[in-house]
Design a protein around this motif. Structure first.
Motif, PDB file in Angstrom:
ATOM      1  N   GLN A  61      13.810   6.020 -16.499  1.00  0.00           N
ATOM      2  CA  GLN A  61      13.666   4.701 -15.885  1.00  0.00           C
ATOM      3  C   GLN A  61      12.654   4.726 -14.750  1.00  0.00           C
ATOM      4  O   GLN A  61      11.800   3.844 -14.638  1.00  0.00           O
ATOM      5  N   THR A  62      12.727   5.778 -13.918  1.00  0.00           N
ATOM      6  CA  THR A  62      11.844   5.866 -12.757  1.00  0.00           C
ATOM      7  C   THR A  62      10.404   6.133 -13.159  1.00  0.00           C
ATOM      8  O   THR A  62       9.465   5.603 -12.544  1.00  0.00           O
ATOM      9  N   ALA A  63      10.218   6.940 -14.207  1.00  0.00           N
ATOM     10  CA  ALA A  63       8.868   7.282 -14.671  1.00  0.00           C
ATOM     11  C   ALA A  63       8.353   6.331 -15.741  1.00  0.00           C
ATOM     12  O   ALA A  63       7.282   6.575 -16.315  1.00  0.00           O
ATOM     13  N   LYS A  64       9.145   5.295 -16.018  1.00  0.00           N
ATOM     14  CA  LYS A  64       8.733   4.283 -17.000  1.00  0.00           C
ATOM     15  C   LYS A  64       8.376   4.901 -18.350  1.00  0.00           C
ATOM     16  O   LYS A  64       7.342   4.576 -18.963  1.00  0.00           O
ATOM     17  N   LEU A  65       9.231   5.794 -18.817  1.00  0.00           N
ATOM     18  CA  LEU A  65       9.006   6.468 -20.102  1.00  0.00           C
ATOM     19  C   LEU A  65       9.596   5.648 -21.247  1.00  0.00           C
ATOM     20  O   LEU A  65      10.582   4.952 -21.071  1.00  0.00           O
TER      21      LEU A  65
END
Length: 257
Positions: free
Chosen positions: A253-257
């Motif tokens: 979620q944080t790295a927008k994967l």
């Protein structure tokens, strides 16, 4: 005064005067991570080194062209998070001292449950410019499960080659075993966090200072992030690595994967 004592006194005085030179990097005579082997080009294309004000501090792994993963304690001390403007990464090289590409960090996001102790010890860094993938620079997939108990896991980094020793200029790696969590709790670490796995090794092997944030891989996937060692480096005890399987959702979620 004997000649041997006289020679020792003269050497001591010379060192005090500043003429004894400390060696900052491993000279290659006995390369270790601790107890490691020199990596070859393209073997760990996801591996990066993290620098603060151009000084090496930790390892990390490439998640995408714009994001890397490291340990929370590499970029946070107490309540203070290192400003992104002080950080950059180097990718695409086996050497700590040069080669590859250097990219500035634009944003630092530490896991919100990290409290400067074991558990949730991860951080995602957004890069100021995108990486250009090649045979030497690649992202690594996040594992959805832990390695089987007793499975061999690869760890890599440029950390100290022995306790309180110099770091290695060449990327090193070694293999460790995934220790069953119940066994680790019973024999080594009774307060083991739910987010942490134990990677066991024999004496004179394992992770050390500077390897923090670096990858543990199994089956071509990232399974762990180097967090801590029990006792001194190279002790016959497990190293603590944060479990990607447990932290995967937050990382994605944080790295927008």
């Amino acid at each position: 005064m004997s000649l041997r004592i006289l020679a020792f006194v003269l050497l001591l005085l010379a060192c005090l005067a500043g003429y004894c030179l400390a060696q900052d990097l491993d000279d290659g005579a006995s390369p270790r991570i601790v107890g490691g082997t020199r990596a070859i080009a393209g073997q760990f294309p996801h591996q990066i080194s993290l620098r603060r004000i151009n000084r090496f501090v930790c390892g990390g792994s490439i998640l995408s062209t714009s994001y890397v993963l490291t340990a929370g304690h590499c970029v946070k001390s107490g309540n203070n998070v290192t400003p992104a403007s002080q950080l950059n990464i180097r990718a695409g090289t086996l050497l700590l001292s040069g080669g590859g590409v250097r990219v500035n960090v634009a944003q630092v996001v530490v896991h919100p449950q990290y409290r400067n102790s074991a558990g949730h010890d991860v951080a995602v860094l957004r890069l100021a410019s995108t990486l250009q993938f090649s045979s030497l620079i690649k992202a690594i997939s996040l594992a959805s499960s832990d390695p089987p108990d007793n499975a061999l896991v690869d760890i890599s980094g440029w950390g100290a080659i022995y306790h309180n020793g110099p770091v290695s200029d060449h990327l090193l790696y070694t293999q460790v075993r995934n220790l069953a969590r119940d066994t680790c709790k019973q024999n080594y670490y009774s307060h083991l966090s739910d987010t942490t796995m134990c990677l066991l090794h024999e004496a004179n092997k394992g992770a050390c200072h500077g390897d923090s944030g670096g990858p543990a891989t199994y089956g071509g996937n990232l399974v762990g992030v180097a967090s801590f060692v029990l006792g001194g480096c190279g002790r016959a005890a497990p190293d603590g690595y944060e479990r990607i399987s447990v932290l995967r959702q937050w990382i994605r979620q944080t790295a927008k994967l």
